[in-house]
Design a protein around this motif. Structure first.
Motif, PDB file in Angstrom:
ATOM      1  N   ARG A 120       0.832  -1.212   0.000  1.00 39.11           N
ATOM      2  CA  ARG A 120       0.000   0.000   0.000  1.00 39.11           C
ATOM      3  C   ARG A 120       0.866   1.262   0.000  1.00 39.11           C
ATOM      4  O   ARG A 120       0.347   2.373  -0.121  1.00 39.11           O
ATOM      5  CB  ARG A 120      -0.933   0.016   1.208  1.00 39.11           C
ATOM      6  CG  ARG A 120      -1.723  -1.264   1.416  1.00 39.11           C
ATOM      7  CD  ARG A 120      -2.666  -1.607   0.287  1.00 39.11           C
ATOM      8  NE  ARG A 120      -3.055  -2.996   0.357  1.00 39.11           N
ATOM      9  CZ  ARG A 120      -4.057  -3.471   1.090  1.00 39.11           C
ATOM     10  NH1 ARG A 120      -4.772  -2.655   1.838  1.00 39.11           N
ATOM     11  NH2 ARG A 120      -4.334  -4.761   1.069  1.00 39.11           N
ATOM     12  N   ASN A 121       2.173   1.087   0.194  1.00 41.73           N
ATOM     13  CA  ASN A 121       3.137   2.204   0.131  1.00 41.73           C
ATOM     14  C   ASN A 121       2.806   3.342   1.111  1.00 41.73           C
ATOM     15  O   ASN A 121       2.863   4.522   0.759  1.00 41.73           O
ATOM     16  CB  ASN A 121       3.215   2.761  -1.301  1.00 41.73           C
ATOM     17  CG  ASN A 121       3.698   1.723  -2.296  1.00 41.73           C
ATOM     18  OD1 ASN A 121       4.707   1.059  -2.057  1.00 41.73           O
ATOM     19  ND2 ASN A 121       2.977   1.566  -3.391  1.00 41.73           N
ATOM     20  N   ILE A 122       2.480   2.958   2.340  1.00 40.07           N
ATOM     21  CA  ILE A 122       2.203   3.942   3.390  1.00 40.07           C
ATOM     22  C   ILE A 122       3.371   3.932   4.367  1.00 40.07           C
ATOM     23  O   ILE A 122       3.483   3.044   5.205  1.00 40.07           O
ATOM     24  CB  ILE A 122       0.889   3.619   4.132  1.00 40.07           C
ATOM     25  CG1 ILE A 122      -0.285   3.573   3.150  1.00 40.07           C
ATOM     26  CG2 ILE A 122       0.627   4.646   5.232  1.00 40.07           C
ATOM     27  CD1 ILE A 122      -1.590   3.102   3.775  1.00 40.07           C
ATOM     28  N   THR A 124       4.676   7.239   5.647  1.00 40.29           N
ATOM     29  CA  THR A 124       4.566   8.446   6.466  1.00 40.29           C
ATOM     30  C   THR A 124       3.095   8.877   6.477  1.00 40.29           C
ATOM     31  O   THR A 124       2.307   8.445   5.616  1.00 40.29           O
ATOM     32  CB  THR A 124       5.407   9.618   5.910  1.00 40.29           C
ATOM     33  OG1 THR A 124       4.767  10.152   4.749  1.00 40.29           O
ATOM     34  CG2 THR A 124       6.821   9.158   5.567  1.00 40.29           C
ATOM     35  N   LYS A 126       1.860  11.457   5.375  1.00 36.49           N
ATOM     36  CA  LYS A 126       1.564  12.076   4.078  1.00 36.49           C
ATOM     37  C   LYS A 126       0.910  11.055   3.144  1.00 36.49           C
ATOM     38  O   LYS A 126       0.044  11.389   2.327  1.00 36.49           O
ATOM     39  CB  LYS A 126       2.866  12.610   3.465  1.00 36.49           C
ATOM     40  CG  LYS A 126       2.732  13.153   2.047  1.00 36.49           C
ATOM     41  CD  LYS A 126       1.960  14.449   1.997  1.00 36.49           C
ATOM     42  CE  LYS A 126       1.974  15.029   0.586  1.00 36.49           C
ATOM     43  NZ  LYS A 126       1.093  16.233   0.465  1.00 36.49           N
ATOM     44  N   ASP A 127       1.296   9.789   3.311  1.00 31.84           N
ATOM     45  CA  ASP A 127       0.791   8.721   2.436  1.00 31.84           C
ATOM     46  C   ASP A 127      -0.628   8.285   2.794  1.00 31.84           C
ATOM     47  O   ASP A 127      -1.197   7.421   2.120  1.00 31.84           O
ATOM     48  CB  ASP A 127       1.731   7.513   2.494  1.00 31.84           C
ATOM     49  CG  ASP A 127       3.147   7.863   2.059  1.00 31.84           C
ATOM     50  OD1 ASP A 127       3.281   8.651   1.108  1.00 31.84           O
ATOM     51  OD2 ASP A 127       4.100   7.371   2.690  1.00 31.84           O
ATOM     52  N   GLU A 129      -3.089  10.131   2.397  1.00 32.99           N
ATOM     53  CA  GLU A 129      -3.923  10.733   1.361  1.00 32.99           C
ATOM     54  C   GLU A 129      -4.365   9.678   0.338  1.00 32.99           C
ATOM     55  O   GLU A 129      -3.540   8.890  -0.140  1.00 32.99           O
ATOM     56  CB  GLU A 129      -3.161  11.842   0.626  1.00 32.99           C
ATOM     57  CG  GLU A 129      -2.991  13.118   1.405  1.00 32.99           C
ATOM     58  CD  GLU A 129      -2.345  14.214   0.573  1.00 32.99           C
ATOM     59  OE1 GLU A 129      -1.880  13.911  -0.553  1.00 32.99           O
ATOM     60  OE2 GLU A 129      -2.294  15.366   1.034  1.00 32.99           O
ATOM     61  N   LYS A 131      -6.101   7.114   0.812  1.00 31.56           N
ATOM     62  CA  LYS A 131      -6.194   5.766   1.368  1.00 31.56           C
ATOM     63  C   LYS A 131      -7.450   5.615   2.229  1.00 31.56           C
ATOM     64  O   LYS A 131      -8.132   6.585   2.544  1.00 31.56           O
ATOM     65  CB  LYS A 131      -4.951   5.451   2.214  1.00 31.56           C
ATOM     66  CG  LYS A 131      -3.644   5.464   1.442  1.00 31.56           C
ATOM     67  CD  LYS A 131      -3.616   4.420   0.336  1.00 31.56           C
ATOM     68  CE  LYS A 131      -2.214   4.210  -0.227  1.00 31.56           C
ATOM     69  NZ  LYS A 131      -1.641   5.419  -0.839  1.00 31.56           N
ATOM     70  N   ALA A 154      -0.279  17.109   4.775  1.00 34.93           N
ATOM     71  CA  ALA A 154      -1.168  16.271   3.964  1.00 34.93           C
ATOM     72  C   ALA A 154      -2.601  16.786   4.082  1.00 34.93           C
ATOM     73  O   ALA A 154      -2.951  17.461   5.061  1.00 34.93           O
ATOM     74  CB  ALA A 154      -1.084  14.817   4.412  1.00 34.93           C
TER      75      ALA A 154
END
Length: 324
Positions: A120-122, A124, A126-127, A129, A131, A154
């Protein structure tokens, strides 16, 4: 005939003495915060190893019914309970405050945070967003997510929040959401055992104000005032239980399983080994709490609009019942 009479008399005396011993043991009820897990191992170790009995206590450990442990302890439905700093803070600052007080920190630092599968590339806040977050509908978690996202520049409006209730992490992220809030000592360790890599954003690593005590042991203020020696006896036994868990994690996990055989042993042992280094961590002794931890998180909650009144930290916790 004389031997039979003597034998009978000794038997009656033994029964009488046994009855007296049992009667002298003070009955204590401990209300957990959730289903039994490795956060509670020290309590079960104290039970199984006879530490409570040695202090003259007859302890029953129960799970909460409707409502949290704070409400039950405040209502006198148990002498001691397992709670967490945010619940105590809410209780102490409400329009009608509850007379509860934290008397020991079970874990010295906050081991919770936001977890997600690596794909899912989370990595920080900021990530977050774009999701989908799975939570339990608490204003506190919404405020935490918003504060962390704003701190990372974010856009909070781009996060979708879904109430998944008591659904476990693995089920939630498989079919429903991208990330959830977990305790690493349980779900994080479980992910390692399942060989399911995750990204973990530890709260205290992002904001030092979020390094609060979770869980803690609580008691009713009136009870503490009337039974200070019982509180000291209880914490003496509990301290020994957690010290045993620190020094003997695998054996302690087996003690937890005596009354809770439904828990997976591999997970219990792995979790216990993780928590062995976390229970006391860098504190001078197990259970010790600091004013600045209570003040920092209390002020943070107030600044986020979560509290009706500011917290008086000195009224929310005490170390006075911990063993010297």
């Amino acid at each position: 005939m004389k031997k039979k009479i003597i034998s009978l008399a000794l038997g009656v005396l033994l029964i009488a003495l046994t009855g007296c011993t049992t009667k002298e043991n003070e009955k204590i009820t401990v209300v957990l915060d959730w289903v039994p897990n490795t956060n509670h191992t020290g309590l079960y170790a104290a039970q199984e190893l006879g530490y409570f009995e040695a202090e003259g206590l007859d302890v029953e450990i129960i799970q909460p019914s409707e409502g949290g442990s704070a409400d039950l302890i405040a209502a006198g439905q148990g002498e001691f309970g397992v709670s967490y700093q945010e619940q105590v803070t809410y209780a102490r600052t409400a329009a009608n405050p509850l007379p509860i007080k934290a008397i020991a920190a079970i874990i010295q630092h906050n081991t919770s945070g936001f977890a997600s599968p690596v794909d899912r590339n989370i990595v920080t806040p900021k990530d977050f967003e774009g999701k989908k977050y799975g939570g339990w509908g608490s204003p506190m978690e919404v405020a935490t997510l918003k504060a962390l996202m704003e701190g990372a520049k974010a856009d909070f409006s781009k996060l979708e929040i879904v109430d998944v209730g008591a659904m476990d992490y693995f089920t939630a992220v498989k079919d429903h959401v991208d990330f959830t809030w977990i305790f690493y000592g349980w779900d994080g360790v479980a992910a390692e055992l399942k060989n399911e890599p995750l990204n973990f954003i530890k709260l205290q690593d992002v904001d030092k104000n979020l390094d609060y005590y979770t869980p803690v042991i609580i008691a009713n203020e009136d009870y503490l005032a009337k039974h200070p020696e019982t509180a000291k006896k209880f914490l003496r036994a509990v301290t020994k239980g957690y010290q045993y868990a620190i020094e003997n994690p695998e054996a302690a996990a087996d003690l937890l399983l005596v009354d809770n055989p439904e828990i997976d042993r591999d997970l219990a042992v792995a979790s216990q080994k993780y928590l062995a280094a976390e229970y006391q961590s860098d504190a001078e002794k197990w259970g010790l709490m600091r004013s600045d931890i209570w003040e920092n998180y209390g002020n943070w909650m107030y600044d986020q609009g979560l509290l009706e009144n500011q917290l008086n930290a000195d009224e929310a916790f005490t170390n006075e019942y911990l063993p010297e």
